[in-house]
Scaffold this motif. Structure first.
Motif, PDB file in Angstrom:
ATOM      1  N   ASN A   1       0.797  -1.220   0.000  1.00 12.19           N
ATOM      2  CA  ASN A   1       0.000   0.000   0.000  1.00 12.19           C
ATOM      3  C   ASN A   1       0.833   1.275   0.000  1.00 12.19           C
ATOM      4  O   ASN A   1       0.277   2.374   0.077  1.00 12.19           O
ATOM      5  CB  ASN A   1      -0.944  -0.005   1.200  1.00 12.19           C
ATOM      6  CG  ASN A   1      -2.193  -0.830   0.949  1.00 12.19           C
ATOM      7  OD1 ASN A   1      -3.156  -0.347   0.361  1.00 12.19           O
ATOM      8  ND2 ASN A   1      -2.170  -2.090   1.374  1.00 12.19           N
ATOM      9  N   LEU A   2       2.139   1.136  -0.094  1.00 13.59           N
ATOM     10  CA  LEU A   2       3.012   2.308  -0.128  1.00 13.59           C
ATOM     11  C   LEU A   2       3.239   2.772  -1.566  1.00 13.59           C
ATOM     12  O   LEU A   2       3.366   1.946  -2.484  1.00 13.59           O
ATOM     13  CB  LEU A   2       4.351   1.992   0.529  1.00 13.59           C
ATOM     14  CG  LEU A   2       4.303   1.651   2.025  1.00 13.59           C
ATOM     15  CD1 LEU A   2       5.692   1.236   2.511  1.00 13.59           C
ATOM     16  CD2 LEU A   2       3.778   2.832   2.837  1.00 13.59           C
ATOM     17  N   THR A   3       3.305   4.066  -1.750  1.00 14.82           N
ATOM     18  CA  THR A   3       3.600   4.623  -3.071  1.00 14.82           C
ATOM     19  C   THR A   3       4.935   5.359  -3.098  1.00 14.82           C
ATOM     20  O   THR A   3       5.425   5.726  -4.159  1.00 14.82           O
ATOM     21  CB  THR A   3       2.493   5.609  -3.503  1.00 14.82           C
ATOM     22  OG1 THR A   3       2.432   6.697  -2.575  1.00 14.82           O
ATOM     23  CG2 THR A   3       1.146   4.911  -3.575  1.00 14.82           C
ATOM     24  N   THR A   4       5.513   5.567  -1.928  1.00 16.61           N
ATOM     25  CA  THR A   4       6.809   6.235  -1.833  1.00 16.61           C
ATOM     26  C   THR A   4       7.537   5.718  -0.600  1.00 16.61           C
ATOM     27  O   THR A   4       6.944   5.024   0.231  1.00 16.61           O
ATOM     28  CB  THR A   4       6.621   7.768  -1.740  1.00 16.61           C
ATOM     29  OG1 THR A   4       7.890   8.409  -1.831  1.00 16.61           O
ATOM     30  CG2 THR A   4       5.961   8.163  -0.417  1.00 16.61           C
ATOM     31  N   ALA A   5       8.800   6.046  -0.476  1.00 18.32           N
ATOM     32  CA  ALA A   5       9.583   5.603   0.682  1.00 18.32           C
ATOM     33  C   ALA A   5       9.249   6.458   1.898  1.00 18.32           C
ATOM     34  O   ALA A   5       9.002   7.662   1.787  1.00 18.32           O
ATOM     35  CB  ALA A   5      11.064   5.681   0.376  1.00 18.32           C
ATOM     36  N   HIS A   6       9.245   5.826   3.061  1.00 20.30           N
ATOM     37  CA  HIS A   6       8.988   6.513   4.321  1.00 20.30           C
ATOM     38  C   HIS A   6      10.020   6.058   5.346  1.00 20.30           C
ATOM     39  O   HIS A   6      10.373   4.874   5.395  1.00 20.30           O
ATOM     40  CB  HIS A   6       7.599   6.182   4.866  1.00 20.30           C
ATOM     41  CG  HIS A   6       6.474   6.678   4.022  1.00 20.30           C
ATOM     42  ND1 HIS A   6       5.868   7.901   4.216  1.00 20.30           N
ATOM     43  CD2 HIS A   6       5.832   6.104   2.961  1.00 20.30           C
ATOM     44  CE1 HIS A   6       4.900   8.062   3.329  1.00 20.30           C
ATOM     45  NE2 HIS A   6       4.855   6.989   2.551  1.00 20.30           N
ATOM     46  N   THR A   7      10.471   6.968   6.169  1.00 18.80           N
ATOM     47  CA  THR A   7      11.312   6.631   7.316  1.00 18.80           C
ATOM     48  C   THR A   7      10.493   6.865   8.571  1.00 18.80           C
ATOM     49  O   THR A   7       9.994   7.975   8.804  1.00 18.80           O
ATOM     50  CB  THR A   7      12.587   7.482   7.350  1.00 18.80           C
ATOM     51  OG1 THR A   7      13.358   7.219   6.164  1.00 18.80           O
ATOM     52  CG2 THR A   7      13.427   7.147   8.571  1.00 18.80           C
ATOM     53  N   VAL A   8      10.332   5.813   9.355  1.00 17.40           N
ATOM     54  CA  VAL A   8       9.511   5.892  10.562  1.00 17.40           C
ATOM     55  C   VAL A   8      10.316   5.346  11.733  1.00 17.40           C
ATOM     56  O   VAL A   8      11.304   4.629  11.556  1.00 17.40           O
ATOM     57  CB  VAL A   8       8.196   5.089  10.409  1.00 17.40           C
ATOM     58  CG1 VAL A   8       7.314   5.705   9.340  1.00 17.40           C
ATOM     59  CG2 VAL A   8       8.477   3.621  10.106  1.00 17.40           C
ATOM     60  N   LYS A   9       9.864   5.671  12.926  1.00 15.05           N
ATOM     61  CA  LYS A   9      10.582   5.267  14.129  1.00 15.05           C
ATOM     62  C   LYS A   9       9.690   4.417  15.013  1.00 15.05           C
ATOM     63  O   LYS A   9       8.543   4.759  15.284  1.00 15.05           O
ATOM     64  CB  LYS A   9      11.047   6.498  14.903  1.00 15.05           C
ATOM     65  CG  LYS A   9      12.044   6.213  16.014  1.00 15.05           C
ATOM     66  CD  LYS A   9      12.588   7.509  16.597  1.00 15.05           C
ATOM     67  CE  LYS A   9      13.661   7.242  17.649  1.00 15.05           C
ATOM     68  NZ  LYS A   9      14.210   8.493  18.214  1.00 15.05           N
ATOM     69  N   LEU A  10      10.210   3.290  15.446  1.00 14.42           N
ATOM     70  CA  LEU A  10       9.551   2.428  16.423  1.00 14.42           C
ATOM     71  C   LEU A  10      10.506   2.260  17.592  1.00 14.42           C
ATOM     72  O   LEU A  10      11.616   1.745  17.417  1.00 14.42           O
ATOM     73  CB  LEU A  10       9.211   1.058  15.828  1.00 14.42           C
ATOM     74  CG  LEU A  10       8.143   1.014  14.747  1.00 14.42           C
ATOM     75  CD1 LEU A  10       8.043  -0.397  14.167  1.00 14.42           C
ATOM     76  CD2 LEU A  10       6.789   1.435  15.299  1.00 14.42           C
ATOM     77  N   GLY A  11      10.069   2.695  18.777  1.00 13.18           N
ATOM     78  CA  GLY A  11      10.996   2.688  19.897  1.00 13.18           C
ATOM     79  C   GLY A  11      12.154   3.610  19.581  1.00 13.18           C
ATOM     80  O   GLY A  11      11.963   4.777  19.237  1.00 13.18           O
ATOM     81  N   GLU A  12      13.361   3.090  19.649  1.00 12.58           N
ATOM     82  CA  GLU A  12      14.549   3.885  19.353  1.00 12.58           C
ATOM     83  C   GLU A  12      15.129   3.569  17.981  1.00 12.58           C
ATOM     84  O   GLU A  12      16.212   4.051  17.630  1.00 12.58           O
ATOM     85  CB  GLU A  12      15.620   3.635  20.428  1.00 12.58           C
ATOM     86  CG  GLU A  12      15.194   4.032  21.831  1.00 12.58           C
ATOM     87  CD  GLU A  12      14.824   5.497  21.915  1.00 12.58           C
ATOM     88  OE1 GLU A  12      15.566   6.330  21.346  1.00 12.58           O
ATOM     89  OE2 GLU A  12      13.785   5.819  22.530  1.00 12.58           O
ATOM     90  N   THR A  13      14.413   2.770  17.186  1.00  8.59           N
ATOM     91  CA  THR A  13      14.946   2.312  15.898  1.00  8.59           C
ATOM     92  C   THR A  13      14.194   2.943  14.742  1.00  8.59           C
ATOM     93  O   THR A  13      12.963   3.008  14.745  1.00  8.59           O
ATOM     94  CB  THR A  13      14.861   0.781  15.792  1.00  8.59           C
ATOM     95  OG1 THR A  13      15.519   0.193  16.919  1.00  8.59           O
ATOM     96  CG2 THR A  13      15.508   0.278  14.517  1.00  8.59           C
ATOM     97  N   GLU A  14      14.940   3.405  13.738  1.00 10.96           N
ATOM     98  CA  GLU A  14      14.337   3.948  12.529  1.00 10.96           C
ATOM     99  C   GLU A  14      14.291   2.873  11.442  1.00 10.96           C
ATOM    100  O   GLU A  14      15.211   2.062  11.313  1.00 10.96           O
ATOM    101  CB  GLU A  14      15.122   5.155  12.023  1.00 10.96           C
ATOM    102  CG  GLU A  14      14.919   6.408  12.844  1.00 10.96           C
ATOM    103  CD  GLU A  14      15.488   7.641  12.160  1.00 10.96           C
ATOM    104  OE1 GLU A  14      16.308   7.480  11.231  1.00 10.96           O
ATOM    105  OE2 GLU A  14      15.113   8.758  12.560  1.00 10.96           O
ATOM    106  N   TYR A  15      13.197   2.880  10.671  1.00  7.99           N
ATOM    107  CA  TYR A  15      13.015   1.947   9.564  1.00  7.99           C
ATOM    108  C   TYR A  15      12.664   2.758   8.317  1.00  7.99           C
ATOM    109  O   TYR A  15      11.812   3.646   8.368  1.00  7.99           O
ATOM    110  CB  TYR A  15      11.878   0.964   9.837  1.00  7.99           C
ATOM    111  CG  TYR A  15      12.115   0.027  10.999  1.00  7.99           C
ATOM    112  CD1 TYR A  15      12.556  -1.275  10.778  1.00  7.99           C
ATOM    113  CD2 TYR A  15      11.891   0.430  12.306  1.00  7.99           C
ATOM    114  CE1 TYR A  15      12.769  -2.149  11.843  1.00  7.99           C
ATOM    115  CE2 TYR A  15      12.102  -0.424  13.370  1.00  7.99           C
ATOM    116  CZ  TYR A  15      12.541  -1.723  13.130  1.00  7.99           C
ATOM    117  OH  TYR A  15      12.751  -2.578  14.193  1.00  7.99           O
ATOM    118  N   THR A  16      13.308   2.442   7.214  1.00  8.48           N
ATOM    119  CA  THR A  16      12.939   3.032   5.932  1.00  8.48           C
ATOM    120  C   THR A  16      12.293   1.939   5.091  1.00  8.48           C
ATOM    121  O   THR A  16      12.905   0.890   4.835  1.00  8.48           O
ATOM    122  CB  THR A  16      14.157   3.614   5.206  1.00  8.48           C
ATOM    123  OG1 THR A  16      14.729   4.649   6.015  1.00  8.48           O
ATOM    124  CG2 THR A  16      13.753   4.197   3.864  1.00  8.48           C
TER     125      THR A  16
END
Length: 669
Positions: free
Chosen positions: A527-542
């Motif tokens: 369902n993504l159309t572009t890249a996103h960088t998000v944070k869960l706890g202390e970790t970032e995910y792209t």
């Protein structure tokens, strides 16, 4: 139904906790006279009080009778004519018998979850009173108590919609009514609160537990619940668009006119859902359960397209190499549910519990002739959704593995310990292994080998009108399968219900399975159309719509079932991938309490529930049995399709007593 005022009264007694009846159990007991001051005198009493609080959760395997959630019977994956007076509340829900003034055991959960929440708040506020409390005690009690409280809110949110969040407050007793009158929080606020609590308690919880503590919360359980909540929060019903507007566009909080469900689409929610699922995957603690192939394992189907682009080039590779070869596909799926796999060490369980209810409920599907009730039916839609053995749909079957609704088998086939008898209708031939693991159909072989009484095991079971388990021979007018099919997913070949030595294997229910995590990840990425960088706890995910990642996750589930995965051409089309995910979840998670929530969050509940329910003709002998008909029961026509069924109603007594507590849409009367 108790009012919220009574619900929040101080707790001065404790419930007994059975060491074998609950997934969060304790061997320590309290008498009904034990007061809270005594509870908080010693750390071991606090711990026991905590597990006793957790024991108030209903067995999650209770999905058919005396339920805590509407479950399979409130969807298009199950049907029965069993009397609703015996608390088949999923049927009550779709028959319109559930009301705000009488929600039976469904509405009881509103009260029960708030009692759990209040006890958890009491523990967090008073645990330091225990003079012998060590730091290890503190870590264990804080982590588990916060998890228990978050899980109570999770159940409220999924079933009733946005609850009233009370945080750490221990609501006082004997106050004026205005003190208790509080509005509900929004859906967004609730999701963020639960997820923040689960993030916090995950830092306290262990990644693994001793076998004897199987079922208690772990870091994986907390992360798994976050993944599911993030996926639901991102889904169309709760994330703007047509579905959200249609169901909740006018639902506003009466105290300040704020929308309970926001109407603006936010793609970043899918990114959070993908990251949350990926975090569970990256833990390395879970994988799909598999059984190595042996001489009874059938060969993979021939002529499956492995052409790059149009087919699955990995299909014939070994399982360890990313393919489908080298494992037994029937046993790899069936043993998760039947009790054959060792329950506490099953690597597919992200969070699971032993379930006496599932074991008992198998009797609903067992034949009358073998001590069962014969009536937990599966609609024809489910049968038709199962693929052919080579992964094709029944409408696109190959000449090598054809689909036919004419004729019968002439020979017995045996594979993976399963016996497909002769004289089986050709509709049930050449089907994928999950079909045989999950569905009981006419002419099916039932081993029931724990029974040693001659004539009561190794039975051929039929559901024709005049057959051994048909409507005519039923010992009770309601004990027959109205669609001609029963659910057998949790039934072990040795399970038996009557005569000498009849026993049942112990069962487990998975609140979260790794297969579900893989499908969540695939759906969120898709369902993504572009890249996103998000944070869960202390970790970032792209994260982005990476087709290799979607393929890797989704195809694992398909390969474990013995079927080819998505092709490159399919992966290029997000709509096609979503369609495949929806079909896959319908099969993989059948009768696991996923379908009820899935069709709602996708906004397709009215569409799928409006399709006429059909099955085989159980009012005919064998010659007329095998044709699609609408079951001959008034219940089919009485089933309602209404937007109000998105949530269970809040008990009317609560809403009437507390002016600021708004009812769910459609349940106001």
């Amino acid at each position: 139904m108790k009012s919220k005022t009574k619900l929040l009264l101080p707790v001065i007694t404790l419930l007994f906790a059975s060491s074998c009846a609950n997934y969060l159990d304790t061997a320590e007991y309290f008498s009904d006279e034990l007061k809270l001051d005594s509870v908080f005198a010693q750390a071991r009493y606090v711990r026991a009080y905590m597990w006793a609080t957790a024991s108030q959760f209903t067995d999650e395997g209770s999905l058919h009778q005396n339920t805590y959630t509407p479950g399979p019977l409130a969807t298009d994956e199950a049907f029965t004519v069993y009397g609703t007076q015996h608390n088949y509340n999923g049927m009550r829900f779709v028959l319109g018998e559930i009301t705000a003034s009488n929600g039976y055991s469904l509405s009881n959960q509103w009260d029960a979850m708030y009692r759990v929440i209040r006890k958890c708040n009491t523990i967090l506020a008073r645990m330091e009173e225990a003079a012998d409390l060590t730091n290890d005690d503190r870590v264990e009690i804080v982590g588990n108590t916060r998890f228990i409280r978050a899980y109570a809110y999770y159940n409220l949110l999924l079933n009733f919609g946005p609850p009233v969040l009370i945080g750490d407050e221990i609501v006082k007793s004997n106050e004026v009514l205005e003190y208790y009158d509080r509005p509900r929080n929004t859906y967004d606020e609730t999701v963020e609160y639960i997820c923040s609590e689960l993030e916090l308690c995950a830092s306290y919880l262990p990644q693994q537990l001793p076998i004897m503590e199987f079922g208690r919360p772990t870091k994986g359980a907390a992360y798994g619940l976050i993944a599911r909540l993030r996926l639901y929060h991102a889904s169309p019903l709760f994330n703007g668009g047509t579905a959200a507007k249609s169901y909740f566009g006018k639902w506003r909080r009466s105290t300040d006119d704020v929308l309970y469900i926001q109407q603006n689409y936010d793609e970043k929610r899918w990114a959070l859902a993908a990251a949350a699922a990926k975090r569970v995957m990256d833990m390395g603690a879970f994988k799909l359960y598999t059984v190595p192939a042996d001489r009874e394992t059938p060969e993979l189907p021939e002529d499956v397209d492995i052409t790059e682009g149009t087919g699955d080039p990995d299909y014939y590779k070994s399982w360890d190499d990313g393919g489908a070869a080298g494992i037994d596909h029937f046993r790899s799926y069936s043993e998760i549910f039947t009790g054959e796999a060792i329950i506490p060490t099953n690597v597919e369980y992200v969070w699971a519990r032993r379930s006496g209810t599932i074991q008992n409920n198998t009797q609903m599907s067992f034949p009358n002739s073998a001590g069962g009730w014969n009536g937990m039916a599966v609609p024809q839609k489910i049968i038709d959704n199962y693929s052919m053995i080579d992964g094709r749909s029944i409408s696109d079957a190959s000449t090598r593995y054809p689909y036919s609704e004419e004729g019968f088998t002439t020979a017995v086939q045996t594979f993976s310990g399963y016996r497909l008898l002769d004289q089986v209708f050709n509709m049930y031939v050449n089907r994928e292994m999950r079909f045989y693991a999950s569905i009981g159909f006419s002419e099916r072989f039932w081993p029931m080998t724990s029974c040693t009484s001659s004539g009561y095991y190794n039975q051929r079971i039929n559901y024709y009108y005049d057959a051994n388990n048909g409507r005519l021979s039923s010992t009770d007018p309601l004990n027959y399968p109205p669609t001609g099919y029963v659910i057998t997913k949790f039934i072990h070949p040795a399970d038996a219900w009557t005569m000498d030595n009849a026993r049942r294997m112990e069962k487990a229910y998975a609140m979260i399975r790794y297969a579900d995590i893989l499908l969540m990840y695939s759906e969120a990425l898709n369902n993504l159309t572009t890249a996103h960088t998000v944070k869960l706890g202390e970790t970032e995910y792209t994260v982005s719509r990476n087709t290799d990642e979607i393929k890797k996750a989704f195809n694992q589930v398909r390969h474990r079932a013995g079927m080819p995965g998505l092709s490159s051409s399919q992966l290029a089309n997000a709509t096609e991938v979503q369609d495949q995910i929806e079909k896959e979840r319908m099969k993989e998670l059948l009768h696991e309490n996923s379908r009820y929530f899935d069709v709602r969050r996708w906004g397709i509940m009215e569409e799928v529930e409006s399709v006429p329910m059909t099955g085989m003709n159980v009012d005919a002998s064998k010659t007329g049995f095998y044709r699609r008909v609408i079951p001959n029961t008034s219940r089919v026509g009485a089933r309602i399709v209404n937007k109000r069924l998105a949530f269970v109603p809040i008990p009317l007594t609560e809403v009437r007593r507390l002016p600021s507590l708004d009812q769910n849409p459609g349940w106001e009367d």
